[in-house]
Design an enzyme around this catalytic site. Sequence first.
Site, mmCIF file in Angstrom:
data_model
loop_
_atom_site.group_PDB
_atom_site.id
_atom_site.type_symbol
_atom_site.label_atom_id
_atom_site.label_comp_id
_atom_site.label_asym_id
_atom_site.label_seq_id
_atom_site.Cartn_x
_atom_site.Cartn_y
_atom_site.Cartn_z
ATOM 1 N N SER A 90 45.122 22.758 20.726
ATOM 2 C CA SER A 90 44.577 23.248 21.999
ATOM 3 C C SER A 90 45.460 22.870 23.183
ATOM 4 O O SER A 90 45.501 23.586 24.188
ATOM 5 C CB SER A 90 43.161 22.705 22.220
ATOM 6 N N HIS B 227 47.802 40.771 16.644
ATOM 7 C CA HIS B 227 47.697 39.417 17.185
ATOM 8 C C HIS B 227 47.013 39.504 18.546
ATOM 9 O O HIS B 227 47.657 39.544 19.589
ATOM 10 C CB HIS B 227 49.090 38.783 17.285
ATOM 11 N N SER C 57 54.840 54.011 27.230
ATOM 12 C CA SER C 57 53.835 55.042 26.982
ATOM 13 C C SER C 57 54.456 56.352 26.511
ATOM 14 O O SER C 57 55.356 56.892 27.155
ATOM 15 C CB SER C 57 53.035 55.305 28.264
ATOM 16 N N ARG D 224 54.249 35.768 10.537
ATOM 17 C CA ARG D 224 55.336 36.744 10.478
ATOM 18 C C ARG D 224 56.669 36.167 10.018
ATOM 19 O O ARG D 224 57.611 36.920 9.754
ATOM 20 C CB ARG D 224 55.501 37.414 11.848
ATOM 21 N N ARG E 54 52.780 58.972 26.561
ATOM 22 C CA ARG E 54 52.153 59.992 27.404
ATOM 23 C C ARG E 54 53.068 60.349 28.580
ATOM 24 O O ARG E 54 52.952 61.425 29.156
ATOM 25 C CB ARG E 54 50.812 59.514 27.957
ATOM 26 N N ASN F 240 50.221 32.268 24.960
ATOM 27 C CA ASN F 240 50.420 30.836 25.099
ATOM 28 C C ASN F 240 51.084 30.322 23.823
ATOM 29 O O ASN F 240 51.210 31.051 22.829
ATOM 30 C CB ASN F 240 49.106 30.106 25.423
ATOM 31 N N ARG G 237 50.195 28.228 21.572
ATOM 32 C CA ARG G 237 49.363 28.216 20.371
ATOM 33 C C ARG G 237 49.351 29.602 19.743
ATOM 34 O O ARG G 237 49.422 29.756 18.522
ATOM 35 C CB ARG G 237 47.941 27.786 20.709
#
Length: 226
Positions: free
Chosen positions: A68, A93, A102, A189, A104, A178, A180
């Site tokens: 943490s 994740h 994008s 991965r 679009r 972050n 963690r």
Amino acid sequence: MRVTLLSSSRASNEVLVRVAHPDERDTDADLIAEYAGRICYQSWHKPNPATRRNTDYLANILEQGHHSVLEHTHAAFLIEGVSRHLLGELTRHRHAGFSVESLRYCPPRDYTLHPTLAEQENPMIRRVLQESWRTASDHYDWLYKYLIASGYKIKEAREAAAQVLPLNTSTDLVASANFRGWRDLLSKRLDLTANREIRRLAERLLAELRTLAPNSVQDITLKEQA
């Protein structure tokens, strides 16, 4: 594929005064993590010689699984030239944030070559990939122009025409998390069973994180392919 650091956490003077060791050159991210840990026990006087140094303190944190304290440091990266297939895996994740090019608004530029295909010597493989991309691009262009001529807006035409693009369509994105979160991504991965393209990305992210916070990722090592 290219990975570029955009931003990372900076330690305030409060952090530096409280935990920085005058004889060491620990990074801001590592010092912030130590600060967060020490505030839990108000252990500013560093009573345990075995965890007095930042690298030893964070080694103990990692061994105990008290991750943490790593949530208070962040890093954001520009990731360029990866496939839409990789993007689909990366966005699983959900502790990370993503801003993606994008389809679009932006026309497709090129395709990304998967590492397994890149190492093949058979020239027919490149020919198949090039022909496949050319066909998809031609179909995209025809659909886009047809829809524009039919009165649709640009973004409407692009989003519809993009349906014929393959998973190897290249894209750029910004990803942030972050530490963690980055560790969780790397733990999955960097595995030898992971998709080789995203594993290559994870290796480059680890190289960047080792510069930003070497003590926070000191236990992460690369395994060689069998």
